[in-house]
Design a protein around this motif. Sequence first.
Motif, short mmCIF file in Angstrom:
data_model
loop_
_atom_site.label_atom_id
_atom_site.label_comp_id
_atom_site.label_asym_id
_atom_site.label_seq_id
_atom_site.Cartn_x
_atom_site.Cartn_y
_atom_site.Cartn_z
N LEU A 133 0.67 -1.17 -0.08
CA LEU A 133 0.22 -0.12 -0.03
C LEU A 133 1.02 1.26 0.18
O LEU A 133 0.59 2.16 -0.76
N LEU A 134 2.10 1.30 0.93
CA LEU A 134 2.63 2.44 0.91
C LEU A 134 3.57 2.48 -0.45
O LEU A 134 3.81 3.81 -1.17
N THR A 135 4.05 1.57 -1.20
CA THR A 135 4.62 1.62 -2.24
C THR A 135 3.75 2.10 -3.42
O THR A 135 4.24 2.87 -4.26
N ASN A 136 2.47 1.42 -3.43
CA ASN A 136 1.51 1.83 -4.61
C ASN A 136 1.19 3.30 -4.54
O ASN A 136 0.99 4.19 -5.36
N ALA A 137 1.53 4.03 -3.08
CA ALA A 137 0.96 5.59 -2.82
C ALA A 137 2.43 6.28 -3.07
O ALA A 137 2.19 7.51 -2.90
N GLY A 138 3.35 5.52 -3.46
CA GLY A 138 4.55 6.62 -4.07
C GLY A 138 5.53 6.82 -2.91
O GLY A 138 6.68 7.27 -3.29
N ASN A 151 0.02 11.36 5.41
CA ASN A 151 -0.04 10.73 3.91
C ASN A 151 0.28 9.11 3.91
O ASN A 151 -0.63 8.36 3.35
N LYS A 156 -3.16 7.97 5.22
CA LYS A 156 -4.28 7.90 4.25
C LYS A 156 -3.95 6.43 3.32
O LYS A 156 -4.97 5.87 3.00
N ALA A 157 -2.73 6.26 3.06
CA ALA A 157 -2.43 5.11 2.02
C ALA A 157 -2.83 3.80 2.93
O ALA A 157 -3.17 2.92 2.16
N SER A 206 -7.33 1.71 3.90
CA SER A 206 -8.29 0.69 3.36
C SER A 206 -7.96 -0.75 4.50
O SER A 206 -8.85 -1.76 4.24
N ASP A 219 -10.60 9.43 7.95
CA ASP A 219 -10.79 10.52 6.59
C ASP A 219 -10.72 11.65 6.90
O ASP A 219 -11.02 12.08 8.19
#
Length: 264
Positions: free
Chosen positions: A98-103, A150, A153-154, A157, A236
Motif C-alpha cells: 500500500l505504501l509503495t503503491n502510494a508513492g 499521507n 491515508k495510504a 483501506s 478520513d
Amino acid sequence: MNGGIKETYYISHGTPMLAVDEAVPARKFFKEWREKVDGRKPNSILIISAHWETHHPTITAVDRCDTIYDFYGFPSSLYKLKYPAPGAPQLAKQVEQLLTNAGFKDVKMDNKRGLDHGSWVPLMLMYPEANIPICQLSIQMNKDAIHHYNMGKALASLKEQGVLIIGSGSATHNPRAIGLEAKKAVAQFDQWLEKTLISGRYQDVNEYEKKAPHAKMAHPWPDHLYPLHVAMGAADTNSKAELIHRSQCPNTISYPCYKFTSSS
C-alpha cells in the motif's frame, strides 16, 4: 472479528511506569479499554510508535514479537515483563504494498525487530492475552507531519479488513522542561491540539509547528506527535475526532487519547 473497523486511535503512552505503577492515572483507562472504549477483538493491529525511527518507512514482519526494553533506570520488575504477541507478516506485506503503491520510496521490511515500549506497554494493558497479531510501522524524523498523514491515508483501506490502526506517542512530550512557565506553555499547546482536532481542522494539525502555540516547547522533537498524524490520516478528512481520555504525568508529559471515527 468480522467486518471492518471505522475507528483509528491515537494514544499517549507516557512513561514505561504505566506498565507497573497503579498510581499512574492512565493505567486504569488502558486496562478498561475492552470494557469502556472498544470491546471488539480486531483481526490484527498496526501500531505506529514514537520509539522506532528509520530513514525510510519500515514494517516489522516477524512470526512472534519480542519485547524490547528500550529504556534504562527503571525498576527491575519492568525488565521481567513479556508481551509475546504473534507477529503479522502477511499484514506487513500489505502495508509495504500500500505504501509503495502510494508513492513512498524504499519501503522496507524488518524480520527481526520486536515491539518497543511505546507499543507493548499500552497493548499489554489493552489486550493482556497477547493473542492478536501485531506489526509496527516506523516514523521518519527526516520527514514532516504531512508525510506521516499521507502514510496514514495510504493505509486507510486496512480498516475494512478488521485491522486496528493505533498511533502511540504523547500529546505533549518535553521531559526536560521544568518550571511553571514551561507547564503553562505546554498546557496551551495541549488545549490547542484538542480544540483543533475536535473541530476537524486536520490541516492545521499537519502544520502545527506554524499554527500551534508553543509547539517547540511541547514537542522539541516531533517523534511523539507523528503517530498522531498517521492515525489521523488513516481515518478520513470527514472523520470525527473525540477526546477519550485525559490525565497528567509529572512535568510536561500528558496522556490525552483520541478516537477518530470515519464517516463511511
